[in-house]
Design a protein around this motif. Structure first.
Motif, PDB file in Angstrom:
ATOM      1  N   CYS A   1       0.842  -1.196   0.000  1.00 52.48           N
ATOM      2  CA  CYS A   1       0.000   0.000   0.000  1.00 52.48           C
ATOM      3  C   CYS A   1       0.883   1.254   0.000  1.00 52.48           C
ATOM      4  O   CYS A   1       1.832   1.350   0.789  1.00 52.48           O
ATOM      5  CB  CYS A   1      -0.894   0.006   1.234  1.00 52.48           C
ATOM      6  SG  CYS A   1      -1.975   1.434   1.294  1.00 52.48           S
TER       7      CYS A   1
ATOM      8  N   HIS B   1       0.256   4.021   1.150  1.00 52.46           N
ATOM      9  CA  HIS B   1       0.013   4.863   2.316  1.00 52.46           C
ATOM     10  C   HIS B   1       1.019   4.537   3.416  1.00 52.46           C
ATOM     11  O   HIS B   1       1.978   5.266   3.623  1.00 52.46           O
ATOM     12  CB  HIS B   1      -1.435   4.688   2.801  1.00 52.46           C
ATOM     13  CG  HIS B   1      -1.775   5.520   4.002  1.00 52.46           C
ATOM     14  ND1 HIS B   1      -2.516   5.036   5.051  1.00 52.46           N
ATOM     15  CD2 HIS B   1      -1.453   6.797   4.317  1.00 52.46           C
ATOM     16  CE1 HIS B   1      -2.653   5.996   5.956  1.00 52.46           C
ATOM     17  NE2 HIS B   1      -2.010   7.070   5.530  1.00 52.46           N
ATOM     18  N   GLN B   2       0.847   3.421   4.127  1.00 53.67           N
ATOM     19  CA  GLN B   2       1.813   3.070   5.169  1.00 53.67           C
ATOM     20  C   GLN B   2       2.503   1.739   4.898  1.00 53.67           C
ATOM     21  O   GLN B   2       3.117   1.159   5.797  1.00 53.67           O
ATOM     22  CB  GLN B   2       1.148   3.068   6.556  1.00 53.67           C
ATOM     23  CG  GLN B   2       0.780   4.477   7.032  1.00 53.67           C
ATOM     24  CD  GLN B   2       0.467   4.555   8.531  1.00 53.67           C
ATOM     25  OE1 GLN B   2       0.740   3.635   9.309  1.00 53.67           O
ATOM     26  NE2 GLN B   2      -0.108   5.662   8.950  1.00 53.67           N
TER      27      GLN B   2
ATOM     28  N   VAL C   1       1.674  -1.491   4.045  1.00 57.95           N
ATOM     29  CA  VAL C   1       1.293  -2.848   4.411  1.00 57.95           C
ATOM     30  C   VAL C   1       0.987  -3.669   3.151  1.00 57.95           C
ATOM     31  O   VAL C   1       0.778  -3.114   2.063  1.00 57.95           O
ATOM     32  CB  VAL C   1       0.069  -2.814   5.371  1.00 57.95           C
ATOM     33  CG1 VAL C   1      -1.186  -2.433   4.630  1.00 57.95           C
ATOM     34  CG2 VAL C   1      -0.095  -4.144   6.094  1.00 57.95           C
TER      35      VAL C   1
ATOM     36  N   CYS D   1      -7.430  -1.733   1.492  1.00 60.04           N
ATOM     37  CA  CYS D   1      -6.207  -1.978   2.259  1.00 60.04           C
ATOM     38  C   CYS D   1      -6.560  -2.572   3.622  1.00 60.04           C
ATOM     39  O   CYS D   1      -7.521  -2.144   4.258  1.00 60.04           O
ATOM     40  CB  CYS D   1      -5.433  -0.667   2.439  1.00 60.04           C
ATOM     41  SG  CYS D   1      -4.028  -0.848   3.538  1.00 60.04           S
TER      42      CYS D   1
ATOM     43  N   HIS E   1      -5.944   0.795   6.853  1.00 62.45           N
ATOM     44  CA  HIS E   1      -6.821   1.968   6.924  1.00 62.45           C
ATOM     45  C   HIS E   1      -7.953   1.924   5.904  1.00 62.45           C
ATOM     46  O   HIS E   1      -8.719   2.880   5.810  1.00 62.45           O
ATOM     47  CB  HIS E   1      -5.988   3.239   6.743  1.00 62.45           C
ATOM     48  CG  HIS E   1      -4.792   3.250   7.638  1.00 62.45           C
ATOM     49  ND1 HIS E   1      -3.523   3.024   7.187  1.00 62.45           N
ATOM     50  CD2 HIS E   1      -4.693   3.408   8.980  1.00 62.45           C
ATOM     51  CE1 HIS E   1      -2.672   3.035   8.205  1.00 62.45           C
ATOM     52  NE2 HIS E   1      -3.354   3.264   9.302  1.00 62.45           N
TER      53      HIS E   1
ATOM     54  N   PHE F   1      -8.161   2.128   2.645  1.00 60.66           N
ATOM     55  CA  PHE F   1      -8.206   2.862   1.382  1.00 60.66           C
ATOM     56  C   PHE F   1      -8.616   1.884   0.274  1.00 60.66           C
ATOM     57  O   PHE F   1      -8.253   0.703   0.315  1.00 60.66           O
ATOM     58  CB  PHE F   1      -6.834   3.470   1.038  1.00 60.66           C
ATOM     59  CG  PHE F   1      -6.402   4.625   1.911  1.00 60.66           C
ATOM     60  CD1 PHE F   1      -7.066   4.950   3.085  1.00 60.66           C
ATOM     61  CD2 PHE F   1      -5.305   5.401   1.541  1.00 60.66           C
ATOM     62  CE1 PHE F   1      -6.657   6.024   3.882  1.00 60.66           C
ATOM     63  CE2 PHE F   1      -4.880   6.477   2.328  1.00 60.66           C
ATOM     64  CZ  PHE F   1      -5.556   6.782   3.504  1.00 60.66           C
TER      65      PHE F   1
END
Ligand code: FES
Lengths: 372, 117
Positions: free
Chosen positions: B43, B45-46, B48, B79, B82, B84
């Motif tokens: 992902c 974003h962070q 994962v 995801c 979170h 997304f």
């Protein structure tokens, strides 16, 4: 880390995410918010005396429940935090150790629980008994298993005398670092709750506050979960205001507080508004001896989670407005869906010393000798 | 250059499966519409693994109180942290334009899945 002009969000490039497999943060971390739980309420039976035990055994009680469905795609918790055997997320110690304690350089993780006795609106004695049983269960099933784990004492604040007794019972246990108060429908500055603060201060425990299911915004729970969730910091703002206005900081001069999982980007506004009102209206509250912002800066820490994906430049602007780098502490919120991974949630562009303060030093100073 | 990923039977219709090809983590999606897609598996974003995410659809409604519709079943990957939402057909993050996961061309030949790198 790649940041495009105008973006507010951290964006990892393919190469960076690939590199994450090898790259782990090396500085130590103290995680202030881990939500452990049991597999079923029956796990508390050995820790409950009668008549409370019988109430559980007879199925005479239904735990309070949250009124919203979660729209994350995988419920309240990270999709990967559900144990393979179908037990609840957060109930499997080994999985927690793998996904948090051993995944990141966690020096200490502070348990905050999922069940909060303060959520029970009546039958206070039963709420207190459940809290005590839960505390004993956590100490035996979690704290005793790893020296990196510390925990919170859960009390029923609706009965402050009973809460104080529970704090005296467990307050000097080496695994205990704080008392947990749910942010829901009580303003803890009210002198009614001060026996809790008195007891916590005697045992050198921090008072931690974390939102709970009964929380409402100024306009109620809202029609949608996203509405409720966005408004969570309103509860934290109200608690901070209540502590200041009711003179808690001078009455309990050694007591330290944390506000957990309400974020912090709203803080400059609250500090400014409290100070501005105090200058005009302090005659109403003459027991408050100094500017509210001074109490808050010196006595309350705020956990960074859930980070709001704003840029490192905005982190620095906000911290400059706070006029101190001592207020922020890191937390993951494991296993909940808005979990923050350490390296990815705190911008790497922040100065090293600030990152060390957020990840470790501020929490270390907060808990002091309680961490050993 | 084409790399063998696996057999189509490994990814039943409506499901996904993670692979590592040339040390690149990818997730192969077999949509409800019987199409195959390959996405970079982390992902943006962070970071994962998207392979642990949830494959589903997306909601449509014109306003509070209006009828809800649920469309594109099997084409939206959520995801696991979170939540997304990523469109498996093009890697775009739904409602967050700045986020996107890389997509890779796939070909199916004789029931074997090949990835173009
Ligand atoms: S890590 Fe994927 S949405 Fe946050």
């Amino acid at each position: 880390m790649q940041r495009r002009k105008g973006d507010t969000m951290t964006i990892l490039s393919t190469d960076e995410t690939l590199a994450q497999d090898k790259q782990r943060p090396t500085d130590p971390i103290i995680d202030l918010d881990v939500h452990e739980t049991f597999t079923s309420w029956n796990e508390l039976l050995p820790y409950l005396k009668n008549p409370w035990r019988k109430l559980l055994e007879q199925g005479a009680w239904t735990p309070p429940s949250f009124p919203f469905a979660y729209w994350t795609g995988h419920g309240l918790n990270r999709a990967d935090s559900h144990p393979a055997d179908g037990t609840p997320a957060g109930s499997n110690f080994e999985l927690f150790r793998e996904q948090v304690l051993d995944q990141y350089p966690i020096e200490y993780a502070v348990l905050t629980g999922q069940f909060m006795p303060g959520d029970l609106e009546s039958q206070y004695e039963f709420a207190s008994a459940l809290g005590s049983a839960y505390n004993d269960w956590v100490l035996e099933h979690w704290v005793a298993r790893d020296p990196r784990i510390k925990t919170s004492i859960h009390v029923a604040p609706q009965d402050p005398q009973a809460a104080a007794r529970e704090i005296h019972r467990l307050g000097d246990h080496p695994g205990v670092v704080q008392v947990m108060l749910p942010i829901g429908n009580r303003a803890y500055g009210d002198p009614f709750y001060h026996p809790i603060f008195e007891a916590a201060q005697q045992h050198n425990l921090v008072i931690a506050m974390h939102h709970a299911d009964p929380l409402r915004s100024a306009l109620g729970k809202g029609r949608y979960y996203i509405e409720w969730h966005v408004n969570v910091p309103q509860g934290a703002m109200s608690e901070v205001t209540s502590l200041v206005i009711n003179g808690v900081f001078d009455k309990f001069p050694a007591l330290q507080f944390t506000i957990v999982e309400s974020g912090w980007s709203w803080l400059p506004h609250l500090l400014w508004r409290l100070d501005q009102n105090y200058r005009s209206l302090y005659h109403e509250i003459p027991w408050v001896k100094q500017l509210p912002s001074k109490y808050i800066r010196e006595r309350i820490k705020f956990s960074t989670q859930p980070t709001e994906d704003f840029s490192a430049a905005n982190w620095l602007r906000l911290i400059e407005m706070l006029e101190t780098d001592r207020m922020l502490v890191f937390s993951t919120d494991y296993p909940h869906w808005d979990f923050d991974a350490p390296q990815e949630s705190i911008p790497r562009e922040l100065p090293d010393e600030l990152r060390r303060r957020i990840f470790y030093k501020n929490a270390r100073e907060l808990y002091g000798k309680k961490l050993g | 250059m084409k790399y063998l990923v696996g057999n189509v039977a490994e990814v039943p219709r409506g499901e996904k499966r993670s692979y590592k090809i040339k040390n690149i983590p990818i997730v192969v999606i077999h949509s409800a519409q019987d199409q195959f897609y390959a996405l970079y598996e982390r992902c943006p974003h962070q970071g994962v693994s998207l392979g642990n995410g949830t494959l589903g659809g997306t909601t449509c409604a014109t306003g509070p109180g209006a009828a809800f519709d649920y469309t594109r079943e099997g084409e939206i990957l959520r995801c696991p942290w979170h939540g997304f939402s990523f469109d498996v057909t093009n890697g775009a993050c739904v409602n967050a334009e700045s986020l996107r996961v890389r997509t890779y061309p796939l070909t199916i030949d004789n029931s074997q899945i090949f990835l173009d790198l």
